[in-house]
Motif scaffolding. Structure first.
Motif, PDB file in Angstrom:
ATOM      1  N   THR A   1       4.880 -38.630  23.432  1.00 47.31           N
ATOM      2  CA  THR A   1       5.364 -39.012  24.754  1.00 47.31           C
ATOM      3  C   THR A   1       4.178 -39.433  25.616  1.00 47.31           C
ATOM      4  OG1 THR A   1       5.139 -36.803  25.739  1.00 47.31           O
ATOM      5  CG2 THR A   1       7.226 -37.319  24.618  1.00 47.31           C
ATOM      6  N   THR A   2       4.470 -40.156  26.670  1.00 46.29           N
ATOM      7  CA  THR A   2       3.408 -40.552  27.598  1.00 46.29           C
ATOM      8  C   THR A   2       2.768 -39.327  28.231  1.00 46.29           C
ATOM      9  OG1 THR A   2       4.556 -42.632  28.052  1.00 46.29           O
ATOM     10  CG2 THR A   2       2.897 -41.930  29.651  1.00 46.29           C
ATOM     11  N   ALA A   3       3.575 -38.349  28.580  1.00 45.63           N
ATOM     12  CA  ALA A   3       3.025 -37.115  29.163  1.00 45.63           C
ATOM     13  C   ALA A   3       2.072 -36.436  28.188  1.00 45.63           C
ATOM     14  CB  ALA A   3       4.162 -36.169  29.547  1.00 45.63           C
ATOM     15  N   GLY A   4       2.448 -36.404  26.922  1.00 52.36           N
ATOM     16  CA  GLY A   4       1.587 -35.783  25.919  1.00 52.36           C
ATOM     17  C   GLY A   4       0.281 -36.535  25.752  1.00 52.36           C
ATOM     18  N   LEU A   5       0.354 -37.862  25.760  1.00 53.86           N
ATOM     19  CA  LEU A   5      -0.868 -38.659  25.648  1.00 53.86           C
ATOM     20  C   LEU A   5      -1.797 -38.396  26.822  1.00 53.86           C
ATOM     21  CD1 LEU A   5      -2.343 -41.155  24.208  1.00 53.86           C
ATOM     22  CD2 LEU A   5      -1.429 -42.414  26.162  1.00 53.86           C
ATOM     23  N   LEU A   6      -1.248 -38.387  28.032  1.00 54.82           N
ATOM     24  CA  LEU A   6      -2.073 -38.186  29.218  1.00 54.82           C
ATOM     25  C   LEU A   6      -2.720 -36.817  29.231  1.00 54.82           C
ATOM     26  CD1 LEU A   6       0.237 -39.857  31.899  1.00 54.82           C
ATOM     27  CD2 LEU A   6      -1.829 -40.802  30.848  1.00 54.82           C
ATOM     28  N   ALA A   7      -2.104 -35.850  28.548  1.00 50.05           N
ATOM     29  CA  ALA A   7      -2.679 -34.506  28.462  1.00 50.05           C
ATOM     30  C   ALA A   7      -3.782 -34.416  27.414  1.00 50.05           C
ATOM     31  CB  ALA A   7      -1.583 -33.492  28.149  1.00 50.05           C
ATOM     32  N   ASP A   8      -3.870 -35.419  26.538  1.00 50.63           N
ATOM     33  CA  ASP A   8      -4.855 -35.407  25.450  1.00 50.63           C
ATOM     34  C   ASP A   8      -5.952 -36.432  25.746  1.00 50.63           C
ATOM     35  OD1 ASP A   8      -6.160 -34.863  23.123  1.00 50.63           O
ATOM     36  OD2 ASP A   8      -4.532 -35.470  21.780  1.00 50.63           O
ATOM     37  N   ARG A   9      -6.603 -36.288  26.877  1.00 49.21           N
ATOM     38  CA  ARG A   9      -7.613 -37.251  27.301  1.00 49.21           C
ATOM     39  C   ARG A   9      -8.795 -37.312  26.330  1.00 49.21           C
ATOM     40  NH1 ARG A   9      -8.014 -40.103  32.133  1.00 49.21           N
ATOM     41  NH2 ARG A   9      -5.949 -40.225  33.072  1.00 49.21           N
ATOM     42  N   SER A  10      -9.147 -36.190  25.705  1.00 53.66           N
ATOM     43  CA  SER A  10     -10.293 -36.198  24.794  1.00 53.66           C
ATOM     44  C   SER A  10     -10.055 -37.150  23.625  1.00 53.66           C
ATOM     45  CB  SER A  10     -10.576 -34.788  24.281  1.00 53.66           C
ATOM     46  OG  SER A  10      -9.465 -34.274  23.565  1.00 53.66           O
ATOM     47  N   ALA A  11      -8.822 -37.182  23.117  1.00 51.44           N
ATOM     48  CA  ALA A  11      -8.512 -38.100  22.014  1.00 51.44           C
ATOM     49  C   ALA A  11      -8.578 -39.549  22.477  1.00 51.44           C
ATOM     50  CB  ALA A  11      -7.136 -37.784  21.443  1.00 51.44           C
ATOM     51  N   VAL A  12      -8.098 -39.804  23.695  1.00 49.91           N
ATOM     52  CA  VAL A  12      -8.152 -41.163  24.238  1.00 49.91           C
ATOM     53  C   VAL A  12      -9.606 -41.598  24.424  1.00 49.91           C
ATOM     54  CG1 VAL A  12      -7.568 -42.624  26.209  1.00 49.91           C
ATOM     55  CG2 VAL A  12      -5.914 -40.945  25.367  1.00 49.91           C
ATOM     56  N   GLN A  13     -10.419 -40.715  24.966  1.00 48.62           N
ATOM     57  CA  GLN A  13     -11.823 -41.055  25.208  1.00 48.62           C
ATOM     58  C   GLN A  13     -12.573 -41.276  23.899  1.00 48.62           C
ATOM     59  OE1 GLN A  13     -12.773 -37.702  27.633  1.00 48.62           O
ATOM     60  NE2 GLN A  13     -12.062 -38.661  29.528  1.00 48.62           N
ATOM     61  N   GLN A  14     -12.225 -40.527  22.867  1.00 47.68           N
ATOM     62  CA  GLN A  14     -12.860 -40.727  21.565  1.00 47.68           C
ATOM     63  C   GLN A  14     -12.518 -42.111  21.019  1.00 47.68           C
ATOM     64  OE1 GLN A  14     -11.987 -37.684  18.694  1.00 47.68           O
ATOM     65  NE2 GLN A  14     -13.037 -38.731  17.023  1.00 47.68           N
ATOM     66  N   ALA A  15     -11.261 -42.513  21.150  1.00 47.58           N
ATOM     67  CA  ALA A  15     -10.869 -43.846  20.703  1.00 47.58           C
ATOM     68  C   ALA A  15     -11.539 -44.923  21.545  1.00 47.58           C
ATOM     69  CB  ALA A  15      -9.353 -43.995  20.768  1.00 47.58           C
ATOM     70  N   ALA A  16     -11.712 -44.667  22.842  1.00 44.59           N
ATOM     71  CA  ALA A  16     -12.359 -45.643  23.726  1.00 44.59           C
ATOM     72  C   ALA A  16     -13.812 -45.873  23.322  1.00 44.59           C
ATOM     73  CB  ALA A  16     -12.275 -45.175  25.173  1.00 44.59           C
ATOM     74  N   ARG A  17     -14.470 -44.818  22.864  1.00 50.49           N
ATOM     75  CA  ARG A  17     -15.855 -44.974  22.426  1.00 50.49           C
ATOM     76  C   ARG A  17     -15.959 -45.866  21.192  1.00 50.49           C
ATOM     77  NH1 ARG A  17     -16.126 -39.516  24.288  1.00 50.49           N
ATOM     78  NH2 ARG A  17     -15.559 -38.692  22.218  1.00 50.49           N
ATOM     79  N   ALA A  18     -14.914 -45.893  20.385  1.00 46.96           N
ATOM     80  CA  ALA A  18     -14.922 -46.696  19.154  1.00 46.96           C
ATOM     81  C   ALA A  18     -14.761 -48.179  19.442  1.00 46.96           C
ATOM     82  CB  ALA A  18     -13.813 -46.228  18.214  1.00 46.96           C
ATOM     83  N   THR A  19     -14.365 -48.538  20.664  1.00 42.57           N
ATOM     84  CA  THR A  19     -14.146 -49.956  20.972  1.00 42.57           C
ATOM     85  C   THR A  19     -15.445 -50.750  20.988  1.00 42.57           C
ATOM     86  OG1 THR A  19     -14.239 -49.549  23.374  1.00 42.57           O
ATOM     87  CG2 THR A  19     -12.066 -49.449  22.309  1.00 42.57           C
ATOM     88  N   GLY A  20     -16.581 -50.053  20.967  1.00 43.64           N
ATOM     89  CA  GLY A  20     -17.854 -50.751  20.929  1.00 43.64           C
ATOM     90  C   GLY A  20     -18.092 -51.485  19.626  1.00 43.64           C
ATOM     91  N   ASP A  21     -17.366 -51.094  18.577  1.00 47.03           N
ATOM     92  CA  ASP A  21     -17.480 -51.754  17.275  1.00 47.03           C
ATOM     93  C   ASP A  21     -16.445 -52.873  17.216  1.00 47.03           C
ATOM     94  OD1 ASP A  21     -17.620 -52.569  14.672  1.00 47.03           O
ATOM     95  OD2 ASP A  21     -17.453 -50.573  13.782  1.00 47.03           O
ATOM     96  N   SER A  22     -16.897 -54.119  17.418  1.00 46.48           N
ATOM     97  CA  SER A  22     -15.968 -55.249  17.513  1.00 46.48           C
ATOM     98  C   SER A  22     -15.322 -55.608  16.189  1.00 46.48           C
ATOM     99  CB  SER A  22     -16.697 -56.482  18.074  1.00 46.48           C
ATOM    100  OG  SER A  22     -17.785 -56.830  17.237  1.00 46.48           O
ATOM    101  N   ASP A  23     -15.846 -55.085  15.085  1.00 45.85           N
ATOM    102  CA  ASP A  23     -15.281 -55.385  13.766  1.00 45.85           C
ATOM    103  C   ASP A  23     -14.237 -54.362  13.328  1.00 45.85           C
ATOM    104  OD1 ASP A  23     -16.873 -57.650  13.439  1.00 45.85           O
ATOM    105  OD2 ASP A  23     -18.553 -56.453  12.714  1.00 45.85           O
ATOM    106  N   ALA A  24     -14.210 -53.234  14.007  1.00 45.27           N
ATOM    107  CA  ALA A  24     -13.278 -52.161  13.630  1.00 45.27           C
ATOM    108  C   ALA A  24     -11.924 -52.392  14.295  1.00 45.27           C
ATOM    109  CB  ALA A  24     -13.849 -50.804  14.022  1.00 45.27           C
ATOM    110  N   GLY A  25     -10.929 -51.604  13.884  1.00 39.68           N
ATOM    111  CA  GLY A  25      -9.610 -51.674  14.487  1.00 39.68           C
ATOM    112  C   GLY A  25      -8.800 -52.839  13.972  1.00 39.68           C
ATOM    113  N   VAL A  26      -7.651 -53.045  14.625  1.00 40.19           N
ATOM    114  CA  VAL A  26      -6.753 -54.142  14.256  1.00 40.19           C
ATOM    115  C   VAL A  26      -6.549 -55.045  15.461  1.00 40.19           C
ATOM    116  CG1 VAL A  26      -5.569 -52.741  12.522  1.00 40.19           C
ATOM    117  CG2 VAL A  26      -4.684 -52.801  14.856  1.00 40.19           C
ATOM    118  N   SER A  27      -6.187 -56.287  15.218  1.00 40.17           N
ATOM    119  CA  SER A  27      -5.983 -57.235  16.307  1.00 40.17           C
ATOM    120  C   SER A  27      -4.707 -56.909  17.076  1.00 40.17           C
ATOM    121  CB  SER A  27      -5.886 -58.652  15.746  1.00 40.17           C
ATOM    122  OG  SER A  27      -5.458 -59.562  16.750  1.00 40.17           O
ATOM    123  N   VAL A  28      -4.784 -56.979  18.409  1.00 36.78           N
ATOM    124  CA  VAL A  28      -3.601 -56.705  19.219  1.00 36.78           C
ATOM    125  C   VAL A  28      -2.499 -57.717  18.919  1.00 36.78           C
ATOM    126  CG1 VAL A  28      -4.359 -58.096  21.192  1.00 36.78           C
ATOM    127  CG2 VAL A  28      -2.799 -56.178  21.569  1.00 36.78           C
TER     128      VAL A  28
END
Length: 316
Positions: free
Chosen positions: A30-57
């Motif tokens: 749920t959105t509420a659950g995601l907003l409560a898990d900020r550490s997981a969001v911030q960890q994923a945000a740090r990974a955005t520095g790798d432009s080759d990783a992830g999938v295309s939007v």
């Protein structure tokens, strides 16, 4: 610093500046659950520095980043330009709220389904405030404590069936049909510095490429902190709930003018609405089947970007 989050059937993702998606390692559904898990969001945000990783939007099917059920509350006539269009004095129009069914929430690229009995379908681009904490009844919200309650921002289109809204003098049915609240594409997680830039956000809506609405939130009558204080006099909000903060001028529906309104007031109600909608038949701005609606909210410098939704009107 803002973080761009999107949702797919496979879970939650942080979108980087290069358009790559990085999975949020969370069990939140749920959105509420995601907003409560900020550490997981911030960890994923740090990974955005790798432009080759992830999938295309572009390869992802994005859903509404606000999950349901939730409360969807909206402000009525909250932009000066919309007040003028609607025949109100923006200096005296009172603050007002209404509810929308959460079943009206749809994704940012889903079709808008027009019910067969609706003839005058209208659009309203709106800034949505997504709650990240409980807002108990009696809470006083100020600009300084606003970040304690508002965790994210989202693009919304408050789709409205005017031929149901006006004669019945109610909003719930006319704005609550399925797909009448497209949300997204992004859930923009914000901090105090981001919320300080709310007046810089520009709301734009186009139909078939032609601009219909284009204003910044400086046009607002009741600002978000005060609006939440007024709402909290009677309404308890919880994490994941949404407040839609009104729409600028430029909707298809406009006041017929003071003289015509005065003359119409002399008629019986059924005759009054009959004549009003007869005139509306000549208004080409109402949404028609096949129309493409794009709605976008961002600062002009792109520092805050909620993304752009694209929806197509279809007969149900």
């Amino acid at each position: 610093m803002s973080i761009q989050v999107v949702r797919t059937r496979d879970g939650w993702w942080v979108e980087g500046d290069t358009g790559r998606l990085h999975r949020v390692d969370t069990g939140a559904d749920t959105t509420a659950g995601l907003l409560a898990d900020r550490s997981a969001v911030q960890q994923a945000a740090r990974a955005t520095g790798d432009s080759d990783a992830g999938v295309s939007v572009g390869e992802a099917e994005l859903l509404s980043p606000v999950t349901t059920p939730c409360r969807v509350v909206a402000q009525m006539v909250n932009y000066r330009s919309h007040a003028v269009d609607s025949g109100f004095d923006p200096d005296t129009v009172p603050p007002a709220f209404f509810r929308k069914a959460s079943g009206s929430v749809s994704g940012p690229y889903q079709d808008i389904k027009r019910p067969q009995h609706v003839r005058f379908l209208d659009y309203e681009v709106e800034l949505g405030l997504v709650m990240g904490a409980d807002l108990p009844v009696g809470t006083e919200v100020t600009d300084s404590n606003l970040p304690a309650f508002v965790a994210a921002l989202v693009v919304a289109d408050d789709v409205s069936a005017r031929d149901l809204q006006l004669p019945k003098t109610q909003f719930y049915e006319s704005k609550s049909y399925p797909t009448f609240t497209p949300l997204g594409p992004r859930l923009l997680l914000v901090d105090a510095d981001d919320l300080a830039r709310l007046p810089d956000l520009r709301l734009t809506l186009k139909v078939n490429g032609a601009t219909r609405q284009d204003r910044t939130t400086t046009d607002m009558i009741v600002r978000p902190a005060h609006a939440l204080s007024l709402l909290a006099r009677f309404q308890h909000l919880q994490p994941g709930d949404v407040l839609l903060t009104g729409t600028p001028g430029g909707t298809a529906l406009k006041s017929p003018g003071r003289l015509l309104a005065t003359l119409a007031a002399l008629l019986p109600p059924h005759k009054r609405w009959q004549k009003f909608f007869a005139r509306q038949q000549a208004n080409p701005d109402y949404l028609k089947d096949g129309d493409v609606v794009t709605a976008r909210i961002a600062t002009d410098d792109g520092a805050l970007d909620l993304g752009e939704q694209r929806t197509v009107v279809r007969a149900r």
